[in-house]
Motif scaffolding. Structure first.
Motif, PDB file in Angstrom:
ATOM      1  N   ILE A  70       0.830  -1.200   0.000  1.00  0.00           N
ATOM      2  CA  ILE A  70       0.000   0.000   0.000  1.00  0.00           C
ATOM      3  C   ILE A  70       0.868   1.255   0.000  1.00  0.00           C
ATOM      4  N   GLU A  71       2.038   1.181   0.585  1.00  0.00           N
ATOM      5  CA  GLU A  71       2.968   2.320   0.512  1.00  0.00           C
ATOM      6  C   GLU A  71       3.350   2.604  -0.938  1.00  0.00           C
ATOM      7  N   ASP A  72       3.611   1.560  -1.717  1.00  0.00           N
ATOM      8  CA  ASP A  72       3.933   1.752  -3.138  1.00  0.00           C
ATOM      9  C   ASP A  72       2.779   2.446  -3.864  1.00  0.00           C
ATOM     10  N   PHE A  73       1.554   2.015  -3.570  1.00  0.00           N
ATOM     11  CA  PHE A  73       0.380   2.604  -4.210  1.00  0.00           C
ATOM     12  C   PHE A  73       0.263   4.086  -3.873  1.00  0.00           C
ATOM     13  N   TYR A  74       0.387   4.417  -2.595  1.00  0.00           N
ATOM     14  CA  TYR A  74       0.206   5.813  -2.193  1.00  0.00           C
ATOM     15  C   TYR A  74       1.388   6.700  -2.562  1.00  0.00           C
ATOM     16  N   THR A  75       2.550   6.112  -2.720  1.00  0.00           N
ATOM     17  CA  THR A  75       3.680   6.885  -3.233  1.00  0.00           C
ATOM     18  C   THR A  75       3.419   7.302  -4.671  1.00  0.00           C
ATOM     19  N   ARG A  76       2.843   6.394  -5.459  1.00  0.00           N
ATOM     20  CA  ARG A  76       2.506   6.728  -6.843  1.00  0.00           C
ATOM     21  C   ARG A  76       1.390   7.763  -6.912  1.00  0.00           C
ATOM     22  N   GLN A  77       0.444   7.694  -5.986  1.00  0.00           N
ATOM     23  CA  GLN A  77      -0.711   8.588  -6.034  1.00  0.00           C
ATOM     24  C   GLN A  77      -0.420   9.968  -5.440  1.00  0.00           C
ATOM     25  N   LEU A  78       0.327  10.018  -4.328  1.00  0.00           N
ATOM     26  CA  LEU A  78       0.476  11.263  -3.573  1.00  0.00           C
ATOM     27  C   LEU A  78       1.914  11.702  -3.327  1.00  0.00           C
ATOM     28  N   ALA A  84       2.365   7.986   4.541  1.00  0.00           N
ATOM     29  CA  ALA A  84       2.328   8.557   5.890  1.00  0.00           C
ATOM     30  C   ALA A  84       1.058   9.379   6.080  1.00  0.00           C
ATOM     31  N   LEU A  85       0.686  10.163   5.070  1.00  0.00           N
ATOM     32  CA  LEU A  85      -0.540  10.958   5.156  1.00  0.00           C
ATOM     33  C   LEU A  85      -1.763  10.056   5.264  1.00  0.00           C
ATOM     34  N   PHE A  86      -1.794   8.994   4.464  1.00  0.00           N
ATOM     35  CA  PHE A  86      -2.900   8.032   4.518  1.00  0.00           C
ATOM     36  C   PHE A  86      -2.999   7.394   5.897  1.00  0.00           C
ATOM     37  N   TYR A  87      -1.883   6.988   6.450  1.00  0.00           N
ATOM     38  CA  TYR A  87      -1.857   6.301   7.743  1.00  0.00           C
ATOM     39  C   TYR A  87      -2.315   7.230   8.868  1.00  0.00           C
ATOM     40  N   ILE A  88      -1.806   8.466   8.882  1.00  0.00           N
ATOM     41  CA  ILE A  88      -2.195   9.429   9.923  1.00  0.00           C
ATOM     42  C   ILE A  88      -3.677   9.771   9.803  1.00  0.00           C
ATOM     43  N   ALA A  89      -4.145   9.983   8.575  1.00  0.00           N
ATOM     44  CA  ALA A  89      -5.570  10.263   8.368  1.00  0.00           C
ATOM     45  C   ALA A  89      -6.418   9.095   8.855  1.00  0.00           C
ATOM     46  N   ALA A  90      -5.955   7.860   8.632  1.00  0.00           N
ATOM     47  CA  ALA A  90      -6.691   6.679   9.088  1.00  0.00           C
ATOM     48  C   ALA A  90      -6.772   6.637  10.613  1.00  0.00           C
ATOM     49  N   LEU A 121      -4.874  -2.786   5.676  1.00  0.00           N
ATOM     50  CA  LEU A 121      -5.243  -4.140   5.272  1.00  0.00           C
ATOM     51  C   LEU A 121      -6.386  -4.132   4.263  1.00  0.00           C
ATOM     52  N   PHE A 122      -7.409  -3.306   4.496  1.00  0.00           N
ATOM     53  CA  PHE A 122      -8.560  -3.304   3.591  1.00  0.00           C
ATOM     54  C   PHE A 122      -8.253  -2.574   2.285  1.00  0.00           C
ATOM     55  N   ALA A 123      -7.331  -1.620   2.308  1.00  0.00           N
ATOM     56  CA  ALA A 123      -6.868  -1.030   1.054  1.00  0.00           C
ATOM     57  C   ALA A 123      -6.155  -2.091   0.216  1.00  0.00           C
ATOM     58  N   ALA A 178     -12.560   3.554   1.210  1.00  0.00           N
ATOM     59  CA  ALA A 178     -13.107   4.783   0.628  1.00  0.00           C
ATOM     60  C   ALA A 178     -12.016   5.707   0.111  1.00  0.00           C
ATOM     61  N   PHE A 179     -10.961   5.907   0.899  1.00  0.00           N
ATOM     62  CA  PHE A 179      -9.916   6.844   0.483  1.00  0.00           C
ATOM     63  C   PHE A 179      -9.113   6.292  -0.682  1.00  0.00           C
ATOM     64  N   THR A 180      -8.912   4.985  -0.694  1.00  0.00           N
ATOM     65  CA  THR A 180      -8.193   4.370  -1.803  1.00  0.00           C
ATOM     66  C   THR A 180      -8.990   4.501  -3.094  1.00  0.00           C
ATOM     67  N   LEU A 181     -10.308   4.324  -3.006  1.00  0.00           N
ATOM     68  CA  LEU A 181     -11.152   4.513  -4.190  1.00  0.00           C
ATOM     69  C   LEU A 181     -11.182   5.976  -4.628  1.00  0.00           C
ATOM     70  N   LEU A 182     -11.107   6.890  -3.676  1.00  0.00           N
ATOM     71  CA  LEU A 182     -11.053   8.308  -4.016  1.00  0.00           C
ATOM     72  C   LEU A 182      -9.799   8.603  -4.825  1.00  0.00           C
ATOM     73  N   MET A 183      -8.700   7.965  -4.471  1.00  0.00           N
ATOM     74  CA  MET A 183      -7.446   8.169  -5.192  1.00  0.00           C
ATOM     75  C   MET A 183      -7.477   7.530  -6.572  1.00  0.00           C
TER      76      MET A 183
END
Length: 200
Positions: A70-78, A84-90, A121-123, A178-183
Motif C-alpha cells: 500500500i505504501e507503493d500505491f500511495y507513493t505513486r498517487q500522492l 504517511a498521510l494516509f496512515y495518519i488520516a486513518a 489491510l482493507f486497502a 473509501a480513500f483508496t477509491l477516491l485516489m
C-alpha cells in the motif's frame, strides 16, 4: 521506508510507555483531554501506544506485511509522503466516532494502531482480493478474511462486552477502502473483475 519508519516509531514509543505511566497517559486517547484542554494530538498519538506486547506485535506484523504494497500505491498517487498521510488520516478518522461518543466520559480510554492498520489491510484487499493471507496459521483468501472480520467486528461492537474498540476497526476498514477509491476510482471495476476470477 515509510512503513518501516512507522513500525520503528510505534515500537519505540510503545516500549517506552509500557514502563512509563505518565507517557502513556499523555499519549492515550482520553476524550475529556481533547474536549476540555484541546489536546488534539491524542487523535494521532493514541496509535503509537499499545496495551501490551502481543497487541503491539499483532498490529506491527500486519502493518509490515501489507503496508509495503500500500505504501507503493500511495507513493505513486500522492508522492513520497503519501503513505504517511494516509496512515495518519486513518488514525484520526477511525477514532473520531469513538471520541464523539465518549467526549465527556472521563473513564474512557482507547489506544493502539488497529484502526489505521485495518485501513491498510482493507486497502490491500480492495486491490488484491484473492491474495492468500494466513490468519492464526489458517491460509485463506483476503476477501474471505475481510467478510469474516467485518461480521465479527459488527457483532462484537453491538455486544460491547470486551475492552476492544471494534468501532475504530470498522471505521478504519471503511476509510481504507473509501480513500483508496477516491485516489483511484477505477479500482472498483478492477475489484469486481478480480472477484469474477477466483483463485484459491
Amino acid at each position: 521506508m515509510i512503513t518501516l519508519a512507522i513500525i520503528a516509531i510505534t515500537c519505540i514509543v510503545s516500549f517506552m510507555a509500557f514502563n512509563n505511566a505518565r507517557l502513556m497517559n499523555d499519549l492515550i486517547l482520553w476524550p475529556p483531554a481533547i474536549t476540555r484542554n484541546r489536546e488534539y494530538h491524542r487523535l494521532v498519538t493514541y496509535g503509537v501506544v499499545h496495551a501490551d506486547f502481543s497487541h503491539l506485535l499483532f498490529n506491527m506484523i500486519t502493518l509490515f506485511f501489507f503496508g509495503r504494497a500500500i505504501e507503493d500505491f500511495y507513493t505513486r498517487q500522492l508522492g513520497m509522503l503519501g503513505f504517511a498521510l494516509f496512515y495518519i488520516a486513518a488514525l484520526v478518522v477511525s477514532i473520531l466516532p469513538t471520541y464523539f461518543k465518549n467526549r465527556t466520559n472521563a473513564s474512557y480510554r482507547s489506544l493502539g494502531a488497529s484502526g489505521a492498520v485495518l485501513a491498510v489491510l482493507f486497502a490491500f484487499i480492495l486491490q488484491f482480493p484473492w491474495a492468500r493471507i494466513v490468519v492464526l496459521v489458517v491460509p485463506m483468501p483476503a476477501i474471505l478474511y475481510a467478510v469474516l472480520y467485518l461480521v465479527y467486528s459488527i457483532y462484537m461492537d453491538r455486544q460491547g462486552k470486551d475492552n476492544i474498540n471494534h468501532s475504530a476497526h470498522l471505521w478504519g476498514a471503511a476509510f481504507g477502502v473509501a480513500f483508496t477509491l477516491l485516489m483511484k476510482p477505477d479500482l472498483v471495476s478492477n475489484f469486481l473483475y478480480q472477484l469474477s476470477q477466483p483463485r484459491f
